[in-house]
Motif scaffolding. Structure first.
Motif, PDB file in Angstrom:
ATOM      1  N   LEU A  36      -3.127   9.687  13.834  1.00 41.09           N
ATOM      2  CA  LEU A  36      -2.492   8.489  13.270  1.00 41.09           C
ATOM      3  C   LEU A  36      -3.348   7.878  12.163  1.00 41.09           C
ATOM      4  N   HIS A  37      -4.668   7.896  12.361  1.00 42.24           N
ATOM      5  CA  HIS A  37      -5.578   7.365  11.337  1.00 42.24           C
ATOM      6  C   HIS A  37      -5.475   8.175  10.043  1.00 42.24           C
ATOM      7  N   HIS A  38      -5.544   9.494  10.158  1.00 37.99           N
ATOM      8  CA  HIS A  38      -5.473  10.354   8.970  1.00 37.99           C
ATOM      9  C   HIS A  38      -4.079  10.350   8.353  1.00 37.99           C
ATOM     10  N   LEU A  39      -3.070  10.142   9.187  1.00 33.58           N
ATOM     11  CA  LEU A  39      -1.702  10.063   8.672  1.00 33.58           C
ATOM     12  C   LEU A  39      -1.552   8.874   7.730  1.00 33.58           C
ATOM     13  N   GLU A  40      -2.096   7.734   8.116  1.00 31.43           N
ATOM     14  CA  GLU A  40      -2.055   6.555   7.249  1.00 31.43           C
ATOM     15  C   GLU A  40      -2.811   6.820   5.947  1.00 31.43           C
ATOM     16  N   GLU A  85       6.285  16.064  10.708  1.00 28.35           N
ATOM     17  CA  GLU A  85       5.849  14.983   9.819  1.00 28.35           C
ATOM     18  C   GLU A  85       5.830  15.505   8.374  1.00 28.35           C
ATOM     19  N   PRO A  86       6.833  15.142   7.566  1.00 26.75           N
ATOM     20  CA  PRO A  86       6.927  15.647   6.188  1.00 26.75           C
ATOM     21  C   PRO A  86       5.754  15.237   5.296  1.00 26.75           C
ATOM     22  N   ALA A  87       5.092  14.134   5.639  1.00 30.09           N
ATOM     23  CA  ALA A  87       3.957  13.678   4.822  1.00 30.09           C
ATOM     24  C   ALA A  87       2.812  14.691   4.839  1.00 30.09           C
TER      25      ALA A  87
END
Length: 205
Positions: A36-40, A85-87
């Motif tokens: 979640l941290h790296h996703l942001e 997760e497309p990001a």
């Protein structure tokens, strides 16, 4: 219940258990704190990339690359792993070949500026600039080396660059430093700068 029925029932229970475990495992990887941290972080990266609206120097390019290096290592080769997760896919596609991405971005930027400012570059000191001169003026690299022979309009290109910075990029004339080796060249530059009303001056070293 015969042994065949019992075995079938046991197999069904086992399959259900595997499905449940895989479901929970898949769900947990998308809820992990590091993820979640790296996703942001990569979402911020994508926003930054989408907001680019000027030439990107190699210094700025490398700065961006460094800022997102941890996320780059975390998501490297994990596009399929985080396929929901497309990001992640978008980030890996861009960051994974970052230098080439910026090279193409800058090429497209220069091309777009040429089209947008065609009329502008058709009248620098009353002269029409050629394609190479326009490229030299629009290219805003951290350092540029322009090599040209005598009489190839180098001074015109310099004046065009100054005019472009002041009129198109809104650079304060006081922040532009024009240097030359000889007094004769400086005198010519200042005379021509004055004629086109550019409020800056050249000087010798």
């Amino acid at each position: 219940m015969n042994s065949a029925t019992a075995a079938l029932l046991l197999l069904c229970i086992l399959l259900i258990a595997i499905v449940v475990i895989r479901y929970r495992s898949a769900k947990q990887k998308y809820e992990h704190a590091d993820y979640l941290h790296h996703l942001e972080t990569i979402k911020t990266f994508i926003e930054e990339v989408n907001s680019l609206n000027d030439y990107v120097t190699w210094v700025a390019r490398d700065g961006i690359k460094t800022r997102y290096a941890l996320a780059g290592r975390y998501f490297k080769n994990k596009t399929s792993y985080y396929k929901k997760e497309p990001a992640v896919k978008e980030f890996n596609a861009i960051y994974g070949d970052w230098d080439q991405y910026i090279k193409q971005y800058n090429k497209d930027y220069v091309s777009t500026q040429k089209e947008k400012l065609e009329g502008y570059f058709n009248n620098i000191e009353g002269k029409i600039l050629d394609d190479q001169q326009r490229t030299a003026i629009i290219t805003d690299e951290y350092s540029n080396l322009i090599i040209a022979g005598a009489g190839s309009s180098k001074t015109l290109t310099i004046l065009g660059k100054v005019q472009y910075l002041i009129e198109q990029k809104k650079i304060d004339p006081n922040e532009i430093l024009l240097l030359s080796f000889t007094k004769k060249t400086v005198e010519e530059l200042n005379h021509r700068l004055q004629k086109i009303n550019l409020n800056t001056r050249a000087t010798t070293f």
